[in-house]
Motif scaffolding. Structure first.
Motif, PDB file in Angstrom:
ATOM      1  N   LEU A 101      -6.383   1.210  -7.273  1.00  0.00           N
ATOM      2  CA  LEU A 101      -5.937   1.167  -5.882  1.00  0.00           C
ATOM      3  C   LEU A 101      -5.709  -0.275  -5.431  1.00  0.00           C
ATOM      4  O   LEU A 101      -5.978  -0.630  -4.285  1.00  0.00           O
ATOM      5  CB  LEU A 101      -6.974   1.846  -4.975  1.00  0.00           C
ATOM      6  N   SER A 102      -5.211  -1.110  -6.309  1.00  0.00           N
ATOM      7  CA  SER A 102      -4.991  -2.521  -5.985  1.00  0.00           C
ATOM      8  C   SER A 102      -3.742  -2.686  -5.115  1.00  0.00           C
ATOM      9  O   SER A 102      -2.865  -1.826  -5.082  1.00  0.00           O
ATOM     10  CB  SER A 102      -4.841  -3.331  -7.273  1.00  0.00           C
ATOM     11  N   LEU A 103      -3.704  -3.811  -4.384  1.00  0.00           N
ATOM     12  CA  LEU A 103      -2.516  -4.214  -3.601  1.00  0.00           C
ATOM     13  C   LEU A 103      -2.129  -3.182  -2.555  1.00  0.00           C
ATOM     14  O   LEU A 103      -0.950  -2.990  -2.253  1.00  0.00           O
ATOM     15  CB  LEU A 103      -1.329  -4.474  -4.541  1.00  0.00           C
ATOM     16  N   ASN A 104      -3.114  -2.509  -1.958  1.00  0.00           N
ATOM     17  CA  ASN A 104      -2.835  -1.509  -0.937  1.00  0.00           C
ATOM     18  C   ASN A 104      -3.218  -1.964   0.465  1.00  0.00           C
ATOM     19  O   ASN A 104      -3.241  -1.154   1.401  1.00  0.00           O
ATOM     20  CB  ASN A 104      -3.551  -0.190  -1.271  1.00  0.00           C
ATOM     21  N   ALA A 105      -3.554  -3.247   0.623  1.00  0.00           N
ATOM     22  CA  ALA A 105      -3.835  -3.842   1.944  1.00  0.00           C
ATOM     23  C   ALA A 105      -5.001  -3.172   2.666  1.00  0.00           C
ATOM     24  O   ALA A 105      -5.044  -3.156   3.906  1.00  0.00           O
ATOM     25  CB  ALA A 105      -2.575  -3.820   2.815  1.00  0.00           C
ATOM     26  N   TYR A 106      -5.968  -2.633   1.915  1.00  0.00           N
ATOM     27  CA  TYR A 106      -7.137  -2.038   2.566  1.00  0.00           C
ATOM     28  C   TYR A 106      -7.990  -3.134   3.206  1.00  0.00           C
ATOM     29  O   TYR A 106      -8.388  -4.092   2.540  1.00  0.00           O
ATOM     30  CB  TYR A 106      -8.004  -1.290   1.550  1.00  0.00           C
ATOM     31  N   SER A 107      -8.299  -2.972   4.476  1.00  0.00           N
ATOM     32  CA  SER A 107      -9.216  -3.893   5.140  1.00  0.00           C
ATOM     33  C   SER A 107     -10.559  -3.225   5.422  1.00  0.00           C
ATOM     34  O   SER A 107     -11.551  -3.890   5.707  1.00  0.00           O
ATOM     35  CB  SER A 107      -8.607  -4.408   6.449  1.00  0.00           C
ATOM     36  N   GLU A 108     -10.582  -1.908   5.345  1.00  0.00           N
ATOM     37  CA  GLU A 108     -11.842  -1.173   5.496  1.00  0.00           C
ATOM     38  C   GLU A 108     -11.790   0.104   4.674  1.00  0.00           C
ATOM     39  O   GLU A 108     -10.716   0.578   4.297  1.00  0.00           O
ATOM     40  CB  GLU A 108     -12.119  -0.850   6.965  1.00  0.00           C
ATOM     41  N   ILE A 109     -12.972   0.641   4.395  1.00  0.00           N
ATOM     42  CA  ILE A 109     -13.090   1.850   3.573  1.00  0.00           C
ATOM     43  C   ILE A 109     -13.907   2.871   4.348  1.00  0.00           C
ATOM     44  O   ILE A 109     -15.131   2.726   4.484  1.00  0.00           O
ATOM     45  CB  ILE A 109     -13.773   1.549   2.223  1.00  0.00           C
ATOM     46  N   PRO A 110     -13.279   3.894   4.880  1.00  0.00           N
ATOM     47  CA  PRO A 110     -14.023   4.912   5.635  1.00  0.00           C
ATOM     48  C   PRO A 110     -14.844   5.793   4.689  1.00  0.00           C
ATOM     49  O   PRO A 110     -14.518   5.924   3.508  1.00  0.00           O
ATOM     50  CB  PRO A 110     -12.921   5.712   6.313  1.00  0.00           C
ATOM     51  N   PRO A 111     -15.918   6.391   5.198  1.00  0.00           N
ATOM     52  CA  PRO A 111     -16.722   7.273   4.339  1.00  0.00           C
ATOM     53  C   PRO A 111     -15.982   8.579   4.049  1.00  0.00           C
ATOM     54  O   PRO A 111     -15.163   9.041   4.842  1.00  0.00           O
ATOM     55  CB  PRO A 111     -17.982   7.528   5.181  1.00  0.00           C
ATOM     56  N   ASN A 158      -1.429   1.602  -7.492  1.00  0.00           N
ATOM     57  CA  ASN A 158      -1.329   0.257  -6.944  1.00  0.00           C
ATOM     58  C   ASN A 158      -0.077   0.121  -6.072  1.00  0.00           C
ATOM     59  O   ASN A 158       0.972   0.686  -6.393  1.00  0.00           O
ATOM     60  CB  ASN A 158      -1.249  -0.780  -8.074  1.00  0.00           C
ATOM     61  N   ASN A 159      -0.203  -0.643  -5.000  1.00  0.00           N
ATOM     62  CA  ASN A 159       0.948  -0.987  -4.159  1.00  0.00           C
ATOM     63  C   ASN A 159       1.705   0.252  -3.677  1.00  0.00           C
ATOM     64  O   ASN A 159       2.935   0.297  -3.672  1.00  0.00           O
ATOM     65  CB  ASN A 159       1.895  -1.920  -4.934  1.00  0.00           C
ATOM     66  N   THR A 160       0.955   1.262  -3.265  1.00  0.00           N
ATOM     67  CA  THR A 160       1.562   2.488  -2.725  1.00  0.00           C
ATOM     68  C   THR A 160       1.250   2.683  -1.248  1.00  0.00           C
ATOM     69  O   THR A 160       1.817   3.572  -0.623  1.00  0.00           O
ATOM     70  CB  THR A 160       1.048   3.729  -3.487  1.00  0.00           C
ATOM     71  N   SER A 161       0.325   1.890  -0.706  1.00  0.00           N
ATOM     72  CA  SER A 161      -0.121   2.014   0.695  1.00  0.00           C
ATOM     73  C   SER A 161      -0.737   3.382   0.974  1.00  0.00           C
ATOM     74  O   SER A 161      -0.765   3.834   2.126  1.00  0.00           O
ATOM     75  CB  SER A 161       1.041   1.758   1.667  1.00  0.00           C
ATOM     76  N   ILE A 162      -1.218   4.037  -0.042  1.00  0.00           N
ATOM     77  CA  ILE A 162      -1.856   5.340   0.135  1.00  0.00           C
ATOM     78  C   ILE A 162      -3.151   5.178   0.921  1.00  0.00           C
ATOM     79  O   ILE A 162      -3.916   4.248   0.688  1.00  0.00           O
ATOM     80  CB  ILE A 162      -2.102   5.994  -1.246  1.00  0.00           C
ATOM     81  N   ASP A 163      -3.380   6.057   1.902  1.00  0.00           N
ATOM     82  CA  ASP A 163      -4.576   5.913   2.736  1.00  0.00           C
ATOM     83  C   ASP A 163      -5.778   6.579   2.072  1.00  0.00           C
ATOM     84  O   ASP A 163      -5.648   7.359   1.135  1.00  0.00           O
ATOM     85  CB  ASP A 163      -4.340   6.470   4.148  1.00  0.00           C
ATOM     86  N   TRP A 164      -6.973   6.250   2.595  1.00  0.00           N
ATOM     87  CA  TRP A 164      -8.202   6.737   1.959  1.00  0.00           C
ATOM     88  C   TRP A 164      -8.374   8.244   2.100  1.00  0.00           C
ATOM     89  O   TRP A 164      -8.942   8.892   1.212  1.00  0.00           O
ATOM     90  CB  TRP A 164      -9.416   6.003   2.532  1.00  0.00           C
ATOM     91  N   GLY A 165      -7.889   8.820   3.193  1.00  0.00           N
ATOM     92  CA  GLY A 165      -7.970  10.276   3.331  1.00  0.00           C
ATOM     93  C   GLY A 165      -7.231  10.972   2.207  1.00  0.00           C
ATOM     94  O   GLY A 165      -7.711  11.957   1.638  1.00  0.00           O
ATOM     95  N   THR A 166      -6.066  10.444   1.858  1.00  0.00           N
ATOM     96  CA  THR A 166      -5.293  11.016   0.753  1.00  0.00           C
ATOM     97  C   THR A 166      -5.984  10.774  -0.583  1.00  0.00           C
ATOM     98  O   THR A 166      -5.976  11.640  -1.466  1.00  0.00           O
ATOM     99  CB  THR A 166      -3.873  10.412   0.729  1.00  0.00           C
TER     100      THR A 166
END
Length: 441
Positions: free
Chosen positions: A166-176, A142-150
């Motif tokens: 993965l809460s509080l990570n400011a995700y606005s979209e989820i890539p496949p 949570n709150n790590t700003s880790i991207d989806w690729g990682t």
């Protein structure tokens, strides 16, 4: 009982620099300092190994705000943490994933790791797929700003992880993802910025075995039900509280989930216009498979009551405004009395019979009080504190079918039991447990 240590950093932040995990553990847990540390709370036996006499940490350890960035002395960490299964390192300075994987190698029993609010890097290319990851099952980012690729790369490297935060990570979209990860069954995405249902389709394809999905606090306003059954075939628990759903047609689409049992919809705009009882009934009547709503079990008979209320609530609407769900309910229950003849608001009070030992007392009871309030009001009758009372509710009309129902939810309102005049509450005394202190000779 397992021991637990909660640690609070008492160092001056201005004077403390980045440090190793072994150093932080030594600072707070070394044998020489153990007796003079006032901020350590230990429940159960002290964490001293009986054979060696050395300090050994319990299975659950919290070490927040210590500016930890790396492992340090591996032997010291192994010695102190050989029993540790859950490690909370939130609010530290960990960046390098090599240090994280090194830690997992040193702690083979570790199955829960919290790295929330650490500045973890997105660099994982230098970590081989066969790198030992122990038995880690739950990972909190949570709150790590880790991207989806990682995230996807981590799932390849951590094949045993079945629950991910993965809460509080400011995700606005989820890539496949390029691959799917069958091991993950529980995913927490609270308070991100997800708005589009197509992003959740990508999520479902990446994690096809999801059983629990927590989406509370995202801005989803519509649901695409076209392939929900295929995308989420095993989803049993869904939390979309504080979303932007504002249409019954959208909420009804959730009935397409083939396995959905537990739903939470606290704080959505759609339900704000109704009182607590009506909003619960209107949701239950529309979703045929759920067994729990907002954390509360849907009791026997409650669904039928809700479905009948649904018919009466909408029966005066023009035919053009009636949803297919209305006709489904009419086919099931028939055409009922008009709404004007029915009062759906719960009674303000009922006359109940209270039974305690050889005492019987009839009382008029306010139904808008909680179980805890009722216990407090029974002190005069019983002479016992609320904590010593066990209450069992008896629906007299249904006693042959239901029997006694324990009233074990302190903050549950009495009207939720659908009590009627003449029903009974049986009161039992919880015996005191006297703990004997054994003196050491």
């Amino acid at each position: 009982m397992d021991s637990e240590i909660n640690v609070f950093n008492d160092e001056d932040e201005s004077e403390s620099g980045s440090k190793s995990l072994s150093s932080a553990l030594q600072d707070k847990y070394s044998y020489s300092n153990f007796n003079c540390i006032s901020h350590i709370k230990v429940s159960g036996s002290p964490p001293i190994d009986k054979d060696s006499g050395c300090l050994q940490l319990p299975p659950f350890v919290t070490l927040n705000h210590f500016n930890v960035s790396h492992v340090g002395d591996a032997e010291e960490v192994k010695k102190l943490c050989s029993r540790v299964r859950e490690l909370d390192l939130a609010e530290n300075s960990i960046e390098d994933w090599n240090e994280v994987f090194y830690l997992m190698e040193l702690l083979p029993r570790l199955d829960f790791l919290n790295l929330s609010a650490n500045p973890v890097s997105c660099e994982l290319e230098n970590i081989p797929k066969n790198r030992e990851s122990g038995h880690l099952k739950k990972l909190v980012l949570n709150n790590t700003s880790i991207d989806w690729g990682t995230v996807y790369r981590l799932m390849e490297l951590l094949p045993r992880v079945d629950e991910l935060y993965l809460s509080l990570n400011a995700y606005s979209e989820i890539p496949p993802a390029e691959n799917s990860f069958d091991n993950l069954t529980k995913l927490h995405l609270t308070d991100n910025n997800i708005t589009e249902w197509n992003d959740l389709k990508n999520l479902a394809k990446s994690f096809p075995n999801l059983c629990v999905l927590i989406l509370a606090g995202n801005k989803i306003s519509s649901i695409d039900s076209s392939d929900l059954a295929l995308l989420f075939p095993k989803l049993e628990t869904l939390n979309i509280g504080k979303s932007q759903l504002n249409c019954w047609n959208e909420l009804e689409k959730l009935d397409v989930f083939p396995m959905l049992k537990d739903l939470r919809v606290h704080g959505i705009p759609l339900l704000e216009r109704y009182d607590e009882v009506k909003r619960r009934q209107l949701v239950i009547s529309r979703l045929s498979k759920i067994t729990h709503l907002n954390g509360s079990k849907i009791h026997e008979g409650e669904r039928e009551t809700a479905e009948r209320m649904f018919i009466r609530y909408y029966m005066n609407e023009p035919e053009s405004n009636l949803s297919p769900k209305y006709h489904e309910m009419v086919a099931k229950h028939g055409r009922l009395t008009p709404l004007a003849d029915v009062d759906f608001t719960p009674d303000e009070s009922v006359d109940l019979v209270f039974r305690f030992n050889d005492k019987t007392q009839c009382k008029n009871v306010d139904l808008h009080q909680t179980v805890l309030s009722l216990k407090e009001n029974l002190q005069e009758l019983t002479g016992l504190r609320p904590s010593r009372l066990r209450l069992m509710y008896l629906d007299v009309e249904m006693m042959a079918v239901r029997g006694l129902e324990e009233m074990n939810v302190p903050h549950k309102f009495l009207y939720r039991y659908s009590m009627q005049d003449g029903d009974e509450i049986h009161i039992f005394e919880i015996p005191l447990v006297v703990k004997r202190r054994i003196r050491k000779r």
